[in-house]
Design a protein around this motif. Structure first.
Motif, PDB file in Angstrom:
ATOM      1  N   GLN A 145       0.722  -1.088   0.185  1.00 24.61           N
ATOM      2  CA  GLN A 145       0.123   0.139   0.032  1.00 24.61           C
ATOM      3  C   GLN A 145       0.903   1.259  -0.041  1.00 24.61           C
ATOM      4  O   GLN A 145       0.526   2.402  -0.600  1.00 24.61           O
ATOM      5  CB  GLN A 145      -0.952  -0.039   1.230  1.00 24.61           C
ATOM      6  CG  GLN A 145      -2.135  -1.050   0.933  1.00 24.61           C
ATOM      7  CD  GLN A 145      -2.943  -1.093   2.419  1.00 24.61           C
ATOM      8  OE1 GLN A 145      -3.543   0.023   2.655  1.00 24.61           O
ATOM      9  NE2 GLN A 145      -3.100  -2.178   3.263  1.00 24.61           N
ATOM     10  N   SER A 146       2.052   1.188   0.751  1.00 25.55           N
ATOM     11  CA  SER A 146       2.846   2.395   0.557  1.00 25.55           C
ATOM     12  C   SER A 146       3.513   2.586  -0.638  1.00 25.55           C
ATOM     13  O   SER A 146       3.762   3.681  -0.934  1.00 25.55           O
ATOM     14  CB  SER A 146       4.031   2.120   2.050  1.00 25.55           C
ATOM     15  OG  SER A 146       4.952   3.016   1.782  1.00 25.55           O
ATOM     16  N   ALA A 147       3.876   1.422  -1.334  1.00 22.79           N
ATOM     17  CA  ALA A 147       4.532   1.693  -2.683  1.00 22.79           C
ATOM     18  C   ALA A 147       3.481   2.223  -3.742  1.00 22.79           C
ATOM     19  O   ALA A 147       3.785   2.986  -4.314  1.00 22.79           O
ATOM     20  CB  ALA A 147       4.883   0.201  -3.202  1.00 22.79           C
ATOM     21  N   GLY A 303       5.890   0.009   9.173  1.00 24.57           N
ATOM     22  CA  GLY A 303       5.559   0.533  10.844  1.00 24.57           C
ATOM     23  C   GLY A 303       4.155   1.312  10.752  1.00 24.57           C
ATOM     24  O   GLY A 303       3.328   1.307   9.713  1.00 24.57           O
ATOM     25  N   PRO A 304       3.770   1.749  11.849  1.00 20.21           N
ATOM     26  CA  PRO A 304       2.508   2.484  12.166  1.00 20.21           C
ATOM     27  C   PRO A 304       2.225   3.601  11.083  1.00 20.21           C
ATOM     28  O   PRO A 304       1.081   4.023  11.216  1.00 20.21           O
ATOM     29  CB  PRO A 304       2.445   2.932  13.382  1.00 20.21           C
ATOM     30  CG  PRO A 304       3.767   3.003  13.925  1.00 20.21           C
ATOM     31  CD  PRO A 304       4.572   1.959  13.102  1.00 20.21           C
ATOM     32  N   ASP A 308      -2.694   0.768   7.851  1.00 22.12           N
ATOM     33  CA  ASP A 308      -3.357  -0.402   8.565  1.00 22.12           C
ATOM     34  C   ASP A 308      -2.266  -1.211   9.432  1.00 22.12           C
ATOM     35  O   ASP A 308      -2.638  -1.970  10.387  1.00 22.12           O
ATOM     36  CB  ASP A 308      -4.068  -1.577   7.544  1.00 22.12           C
ATOM     37  CG  ASP A 308      -4.914  -1.021   6.782  1.00 22.12           C
ATOM     38  OD1 ASP A 308      -6.028  -0.284   7.359  1.00 22.12           O
ATOM     39  OD2 ASP A 308      -5.319  -1.335   5.675  1.00 22.12           O
ATOM     40  N   PHE A 309      -1.121  -0.929   9.387  1.00 19.76           N
ATOM     41  CA  PHE A 309      -0.104  -1.094  10.253  1.00 19.76           C
ATOM     42  C   PHE A 309      -0.685  -0.967  11.750  1.00 19.76           C
ATOM     43  O   PHE A 309      -0.692  -1.988  12.575  1.00 19.76           O
ATOM     44  CB  PHE A 309       1.516  -0.879  10.130  1.00 19.76           C
ATOM     45  CG  PHE A 309       2.267  -1.642  10.672  1.00 19.76           C
ATOM     46  CD1 PHE A 309       2.887  -2.587  10.097  1.00 19.76           C
ATOM     47  CD2 PHE A 309       2.578  -1.322  12.131  1.00 19.76           C
ATOM     48  CE1 PHE A 309       4.076  -3.401  10.941  1.00 19.76           C
ATOM     49  CE2 PHE A 309       3.547  -2.063  12.888  1.00 19.76           C
ATOM     50  CZ  PHE A 309       4.354  -2.758  12.146  1.00 19.76           C
ATOM     51  N   ALA A 310      -0.763   0.053  12.001  1.00 19.08           N
ATOM     52  CA  ALA A 310      -1.084   0.462  13.462  1.00 19.08           C
ATOM     53  C   ALA A 310      -2.292  -0.125  14.020  1.00 19.08           C
ATOM     54  O   ALA A 310      -2.365  -0.307  15.239  1.00 19.08           O
ATOM     55  CB  ALA A 310      -1.251   2.203  13.421  1.00 19.08           C
ATOM     56  N   ALA A 311      -3.159  -0.596  13.163  1.00 17.97           N
ATOM     57  CA  ALA A 311      -4.334  -1.099  13.939  1.00 17.97           C
ATOM     58  C   ALA A 311      -3.886  -2.582  14.421  1.00 17.97           C
ATOM     59  O   ALA A 311      -4.526  -3.239  15.505  1.00 17.97           O
ATOM     60  CB  ALA A 311      -5.337  -1.404  12.582  1.00 17.97           C
ATOM     61  N   PHE A 312      -2.743  -3.033  14.081  1.00 18.02           N
ATOM     62  CA  PHE A 312      -2.241  -4.355  14.681  1.00 18.02           C
ATOM     63  C   PHE A 312      -1.217  -4.059  15.831  1.00 18.02           C
ATOM     64  O   PHE A 312      -1.324  -5.002  16.635  1.00 18.02           O
ATOM     65  CB  PHE A 312      -1.795  -5.326  13.486  1.00 18.02           C
ATOM     66  CG  PHE A 312      -2.829  -5.662  12.656  1.00 18.02           C
ATOM     67  CD1 PHE A 312      -3.597  -6.800  12.775  1.00 18.02           C
ATOM     68  CD2 PHE A 312      -3.014  -5.102  11.445  1.00 18.02           C
ATOM     69  CE1 PHE A 312      -4.620  -7.477  11.880  1.00 18.02           C
ATOM     70  CE2 PHE A 312      -4.126  -5.523  10.453  1.00 18.02           C
ATOM     71  CZ  PHE A 312      -4.736  -6.709  10.901  1.00 18.02           C
ATOM     72  N   CYS A 313      -0.417  -3.214  15.321  1.00 20.57           N
ATOM     73  CA  CYS A 313       0.893  -3.066  16.450  1.00 20.57           C
ATOM     74  C   CYS A 313       1.251  -1.634  16.137  1.00 20.57           C
ATOM     75  O   CYS A 313       1.241  -0.875  15.163  1.00 20.57           O
ATOM     76  CB  CYS A 313       1.797  -3.908  15.917  1.00 20.57           C
ATOM     77  SG  CYS A 313       3.439  -3.786  16.664  1.00 20.57           S
ATOM     78  N   PRO A 314       1.530  -0.691  17.240  1.00 21.67           N
ATOM     79  CA  PRO A 314       2.005   0.398  17.346  1.00 21.67           C
ATOM     80  C   PRO A 314       3.410   0.789  17.203  1.00 21.67           C
ATOM     81  O   PRO A 314       3.764   1.926  17.145  1.00 21.67           O
ATOM     82  CB  PRO A 314       1.643   0.915  18.987  1.00 21.67           C
ATOM     83  CG  PRO A 314       1.720  -0.005  19.540  1.00 21.67           C
ATOM     84  CD  PRO A 314       1.405  -1.457  18.797  1.00 21.67           C
ATOM     85  N   PRO A 316       6.822   0.474  15.147  1.00 25.29           N
ATOM     86  CA  PRO A 316       7.787   0.336  13.863  1.00 25.29           C
ATOM     87  C   PRO A 316       8.716  -0.909  13.884  1.00 25.29           C
ATOM     88  O   PRO A 316       9.248  -1.231  14.889  1.00 25.29           O
ATOM     89  CB  PRO A 316       8.305   1.443  13.477  1.00 25.29           C
ATOM     90  CG  PRO A 316       8.536   1.980  14.949  1.00 25.29           C
ATOM     91  CD  PRO A 316       7.414   1.900  15.932  1.00 25.29           C
ATOM     92  N   GLY A 317       8.599  -1.856  12.746  1.00 28.08           N
ATOM     93  CA  GLY A 317       9.712  -2.368  12.547  1.00 28.08           C
ATOM     94  C   GLY A 317       9.228  -4.112  13.225  1.00 28.08           C
ATOM     95  O   GLY A 317       9.927  -4.922  13.204  1.00 28.08           O
TER      96      GLY A 317
END
Length: 372
Positions: A145-147, A303-304, A308-314, A316-317
């Motif tokens: 999604q970032s790409a 990373g957050p 959608d990354f932050a919804a699972f984990c706050p 980065p890495g």
């Protein structure tokens, strides 16, 4: 637009309990925990035998099991049907669900043949507002999604070339037994339908529509052992193609199910007039970026700050995973049903993917133009 989640329970039917069936079950159980809204109601699960249906209904948390998939797709308590059955059942199951007024989450490949895919897309288009989504989960990773956003924002300039491969080695052993996956009637296409369609889904999302293709396919292991003696392999073990996109950009494509040592090498790079982006699913939490004026490629960890990354984990890495992608897929379908953004690839967009892989399968070294 935000991703609204349903305020009331929606009933779920699941057909199939293999690898992808378990992925769907986990996604349905986790989606409200991660993204909010009402928890889906796991209503009915279908498998081939009564023993399996009851066992997996209990294990996956469904209220009941059945050997009758028609019962699952027509049950009045069901709103959404997840289909993870073998490829040859995709069309009849999806069409039955749509005709019963259900929303459909269907694993890829969409269908055995292009004619089947076209009929399914037409039925979905004519349905009474039912949503469809195909299981192209790799589109949901934060790195991907970032790409897409980097390209849309013009960070690498105008995309001019795409190079992509998707290689695995699950069929590399010539003693691997023959199965339905190696037939046109049961499996449809081979490496193109199992692996290559994933690469096509990402390629089109990054580069836009394909206009021309020249391709070749290969059957590396022509016969496989079976209890009835050697049986012929009917579909391709590998495929390679050169492409032209409607934008004028060029591309190269390769996929193989017999590439020894490769486990999930879904790798691609996009060359733009001002930079390059590189990704490899075997290192799915890394995205590599080069911009004009820099010495080389730089590594960016998920990373957050990515979608959608932050919804699972706050933090980065801390690595994202395969099943998290399926949970996002379930979220996207629920959100679309609730009035949020359209989810995809739906059956119409899936038909475009099917046109590309079937063109590769039939090219045999000649130019094929993709009609729209």
């Amino acid at each position: 637009m935000s991703n609204p989640m349903p305020a009331k329970e929606l009933g779920i039917a699941l057909i199939g309990t293999g690898f992808m069936g378990k992925c769907h079950a986990m996604a349905w159980r986790n989606v409200a925990t991660v993204f909010g809204g009402a928890h889906p109601r796991l209503e009915i699960l279908s498998d081939v035998t009564d023993e399996a249906a009851k066992h997996f209904a209990t294990q996956f948390g469904f209220a009941r099991g059945t050997t009758n998939w028609q019962e699952a797709v027509t049950d009045p308590k069901v709103d959404i049907v997840s289909i993870t059955a073998p490829n040859g059942m995709h069309r009849p199951m999806a069409e039955a669900a749509l005709k019963a007024g259900k929303h459909v989450w269907l694993e890829k490949p969409m269908a055995l043949t292009l004619a089947d895919a076209n009929a399914m897309a037409e039925l979905a288009q004519a349905s009474d507002g039912q949503k469809t989504i195909l299981g192209y989960n790799y589109l949901r990773s934060p790195a991907f999604q970032s790409a897409r956003k980097l390209i849309a924002d013009g960070v690498i300039g105008k995309p001019m070339a795409f190079r992509g491969v998707y290689d695995e080695d699950y069929s590399a052993d010539p003693l691997l037994p023959w199965s339905w996956r190696m037939t046109h009637e049961g499996g449809g296409l081979g490496a193109l339908g199992d692996l290559g369609c994933h690469l096509v889904s990402q390629m089109v999302a990054l580069m836009g529509p394909v206009s021309e293709i020249v391709a070749q396919t290969q059957i590396v292991v022509p016969t496989r052992p079976s209890p009835d003696g050697p049986k012929s392999v009917e579909n391709e073990d590998s495929a390679m193609a050169l492409l032209r996109f409607t934008s004028g950009a060029q591309g190269s494509f390769a996929t193989s199910r017999v590439a020894r040592g490769r486990k999930c090498r879904l790798q691609w790079e996009v060359h733009g007039t001002e930079g390059t982006i590189v990704f490899d699913q075997e290192n799915m939490n890394e995205l590599w970026l080069h911009r004009a004026g820099e010495a080389g490629l730089t590594r960016h960890l998920t990373g957050p700050d990515q979608p959608d990354f932050a919804a699972f984990c706050p933090a980065p890495g801390h690595n994202f995973g395969f099943n998290e992608q399926k949970t996002i897929e379930a979220r996207d379908l629920l959100s679309a049903i609730t009035g949020g953004p359209a989810c995809g690839p739906d059956f119409s967009q899936g038909l475009e993917i099917e046109k590309i892989i079937h063109a590769m399968a039939t090219s045999n070294g000649t130019l094929v133009r993709i009609e729209r």
